[in-house]
Motif scaffolding. Structure first.
Motif, PDB file in Angstrom:
ATOM      1  N   ALA A  35       0.934  -1.138   0.005  1.00 47.14           N
ATOM      2  CA  ALA A  35       0.054  -0.159  -0.167  1.00 47.14           C
ATOM      3  C   ALA A  35       0.833   1.398   0.075  1.00 47.14           C
ATOM      4  N   ALA A  36       2.053   1.252   0.702  1.00 47.64           N
ATOM      5  CA  ALA A  36       2.828   2.424   0.686  1.00 47.64           C
ATOM      6  C   ALA A  36       3.467   2.538  -0.563  1.00 47.64           C
ATOM      7  N   LEU A  37       3.926   1.546  -1.085  1.00 49.26           N
ATOM      8  CA  LEU A  37       4.447   1.823  -2.644  1.00 49.26           C
ATOM      9  C   LEU A  37       3.642   2.065  -3.598  1.00 49.26           C
ATOM     10  N   GLU A  38       2.291   1.604  -3.527  1.00 47.38           N
ATOM     11  CA  GLU A  38       1.341   1.745  -4.485  1.00 47.38           C
ATOM     12  C   GLU A  38       0.690   3.288  -4.466  1.00 47.38           C
ATOM     13  N   ALA A  39       0.956   3.979  -3.339  1.00 48.03           N
ATOM     14  CA  ALA A  39       0.834   5.244  -2.996  1.00 48.03           C
ATOM     15  C   ALA A  39       1.519   6.329  -3.862  1.00 48.03           C
ATOM     16  N   LEU A  40       2.653   5.806  -4.158  1.00 42.43           N
ATOM     17  CA  LEU A  40       3.601   6.773  -4.872  1.00 42.43           C
ATOM     18  C   LEU A  40       3.075   6.665  -6.484  1.00 42.43           C
ATOM     19  N   ALA A  41       3.038   7.979  -6.852  1.00 46.15           N
ATOM     20  CA  ALA A  41       2.376   8.244  -8.128  1.00 46.15           C
ATOM     21  C   ALA A  41       3.392   7.502  -9.263  1.00 46.15           C
ATOM     22  N   SER A  42       4.555   7.248  -9.035  1.00 49.04           N
ATOM     23  CA  SER A  42       5.428   6.458 -10.187  1.00 49.04           C
ATOM     24  C   SER A  42       5.079   5.201  -9.983  1.00 49.04           C
ATOM     25  N   ILE A  43       4.420   4.498  -9.178  1.00 46.53           N
ATOM     26  CA  ILE A  43       3.979   3.036  -9.127  1.00 46.53           C
ATOM     27  C   ILE A  43       2.688   2.945  -9.232  1.00 46.53           C
ATOM     28  N   GLY A  44       1.971   3.393  -8.202  1.00 46.77           N
ATOM     29  CA  GLY A  44       0.488   3.355  -8.535  1.00 46.77           C
ATOM     30  C   GLY A  44      -0.213   1.829  -8.414  1.00 46.77           C
ATOM     31  N   THR A  45      -1.648   1.687  -8.220  1.00 48.73           N
ATOM     32  CA  THR A  45      -2.045   0.434  -8.050  1.00 48.73           C
ATOM     33  C   THR A  45      -1.891  -0.276  -9.034  1.00 48.73           C
ATOM     34  N   GLY A  46      -1.450  -1.749  -8.571  1.00 45.88           N
ATOM     35  CA  GLY A  46      -1.029  -2.745  -9.624  1.00 45.88           C
ATOM     36  C   GLY A  46       0.149  -2.499 -10.130  1.00 45.88           C
ATOM     37  N   GLY A  47       1.134  -1.751  -9.542  1.00 43.81           N
ATOM     38  CA  GLY A  47       2.476  -1.486 -10.225  1.00 43.81           C
ATOM     39  C   GLY A  47       3.394  -2.255  -9.202  1.00 43.81           C
ATOM     40  N   VAL A  48       3.187  -2.734  -8.343  1.00 37.44           N
ATOM     41  CA  VAL A  48       3.957  -3.953  -7.319  1.00 37.44           C
ATOM     42  C   VAL A  48       3.138  -4.809  -6.679  1.00 37.44           C
ATOM     43  N   ILE A  49       3.842  -6.122  -6.749  1.00 31.39           N
ATOM     44  CA  ILE A  49       3.238  -6.999  -5.702  1.00 31.39           C
ATOM     45  C   ILE A  49       4.168  -7.421  -4.516  1.00 31.39           C
ATOM     46  N   VAL A  50       3.809  -7.360  -3.414  1.00 31.95           N
ATOM     47  CA  VAL A  50       4.649  -7.751  -2.201  1.00 31.95           C
ATOM     48  C   VAL A  50       4.298  -8.784  -1.327  1.00 31.95           C
ATOM     49  N   THR A  51       4.983  -9.954  -1.174  1.00 24.88           N
ATOM     50  CA  THR A  51       4.834 -11.013  -0.765  1.00 24.88           C
ATOM     51  C   THR A  51       5.718 -11.218   0.493  1.00 24.88           C
ATOM     52  N   GLY A  52       5.273 -12.186   1.479  1.00 24.50           N
ATOM     53  CA  GLY A  52       6.295 -12.562   2.480  1.00 24.50           C
ATOM     54  C   GLY A  52       5.821 -11.728   3.914  1.00 24.50           C
ATOM     55  N   GLY A  53       6.632 -11.374   4.534  1.00 25.54           N
ATOM     56  CA  GLY A  53       6.280 -10.933   5.661  1.00 25.54           C
ATOM     57  C   GLY A  53       5.539 -11.778   6.850  1.00 25.54           C
ATOM     58  N   ASP A  54       5.040 -11.310   7.991  1.00 20.76           N
ATOM     59  CA  ASP A  54       5.367  -9.847   8.719  1.00 20.76           C
ATOM     60  C   ASP A  54       6.701  -9.672   9.161  1.00 20.76           C
ATOM     61  N   LEU A  55       6.856  -8.395   8.836  1.00 20.18           N
ATOM     62  CA  LEU A  55       8.402  -7.750   9.337  1.00 20.18           C
ATOM     63  C   LEU A  55       8.336  -7.683  10.848  1.00 20.18           C
ATOM     64  N   PRO A  56       9.275  -7.583  11.629  1.00 20.20           N
ATOM     65  CA  PRO A  56      10.665  -7.881  10.888  1.00 20.20           C
ATOM     66  C   PRO A  56      11.093  -9.315  11.048  1.00 20.20           C
ATOM     67  N   GLY A  57      10.173 -10.336  11.502  1.00 26.72           N
ATOM     68  CA  GLY A  57      10.650 -11.790  11.326  1.00 26.72           C
ATOM     69  C   GLY A  57      10.775 -12.529  10.074  1.00 26.72           C
ATOM     70  N   THR A  58       9.815 -11.992   9.212  1.00 32.18           N
ATOM     71  CA  THR A  58      10.076 -12.934   8.125  1.00 32.18           C
ATOM     72  C   THR A  58      10.044 -11.753   6.798  1.00 32.18           C
ATOM     73  N   PRO A  59      11.103 -12.126   6.138  1.00 31.41           N
ATOM     74  CA  PRO A  59      11.478 -11.146   4.702  1.00 31.41           C
ATOM     75  C   PRO A  59      10.541 -11.147   3.863  1.00 31.41           C
ATOM     76  N   ILE A  60      10.189  -9.786   3.215  1.00 36.64           N
ATOM     77  CA  ILE A  60       9.438  -9.498   2.171  1.00 36.64           C
ATOM     78  C   ILE A  60       9.985  -9.577   0.876  1.00 36.64           C
ATOM     79  N   THR A  61       9.165  -9.824  -0.129  1.00 40.66           N
ATOM     80  CA  THR A  61       9.727  -9.651  -1.602  1.00 40.66           C
ATOM     81  C   THR A  61       9.051  -8.586  -2.050  1.00 40.66           C
ATOM     82  N   VAL A  62       9.630  -7.748  -2.967  1.00 44.00           N
ATOM     83  CA  VAL A  62       8.865  -6.939  -3.865  1.00 44.00           C
ATOM     84  C   VAL A  62       9.179  -7.113  -5.314  1.00 44.00           C
TER      85      VAL A  62
END
Length: 70
Positions: A35-62
């Motif tokens: 949600a934080a990345l999709e809020a950026l105008a240069s990315i927008g909705t659907g411009g990124v998929i983030v999996t994994g988490g929850d931080l800090p115990g489990t890594p995320i993949t962007v």
């Protein structure tokens, strides 16, 4: 592919180009980060998929989609 490692010890921001996200909590879920990345105008909705988490115990993949992937 670029890999960033480390453990957030407090709130953090991510940057894409010249834009920076709002603060993301150190205990964020993948959905929070997406949600934080999709809020950026240069990315927008659907411009990124983030999996994994929850931080800090489990890594995320962007994964960028469409125009931001270029």
């Amino acid at each position: 592919m670029q890999q960033i490692t480390g453990t957030a010890t407090g709130d953090f921001m991510l940057t894409f180009g010249i834009e920076a996200s709002d603060l993301i909590p150190a205990a964020a879920t993948a959905g929070d980060v997406q949600a934080a990345l999709e809020a950026l105008a240069s990315i927008g909705t659907g411009g990124v998929i983030v999996t994994g988490g929850d931080l800090p115990g489990t890594p995320i993949t962007v994964s960028f989609q469409g125009t931001p992937a270029n």
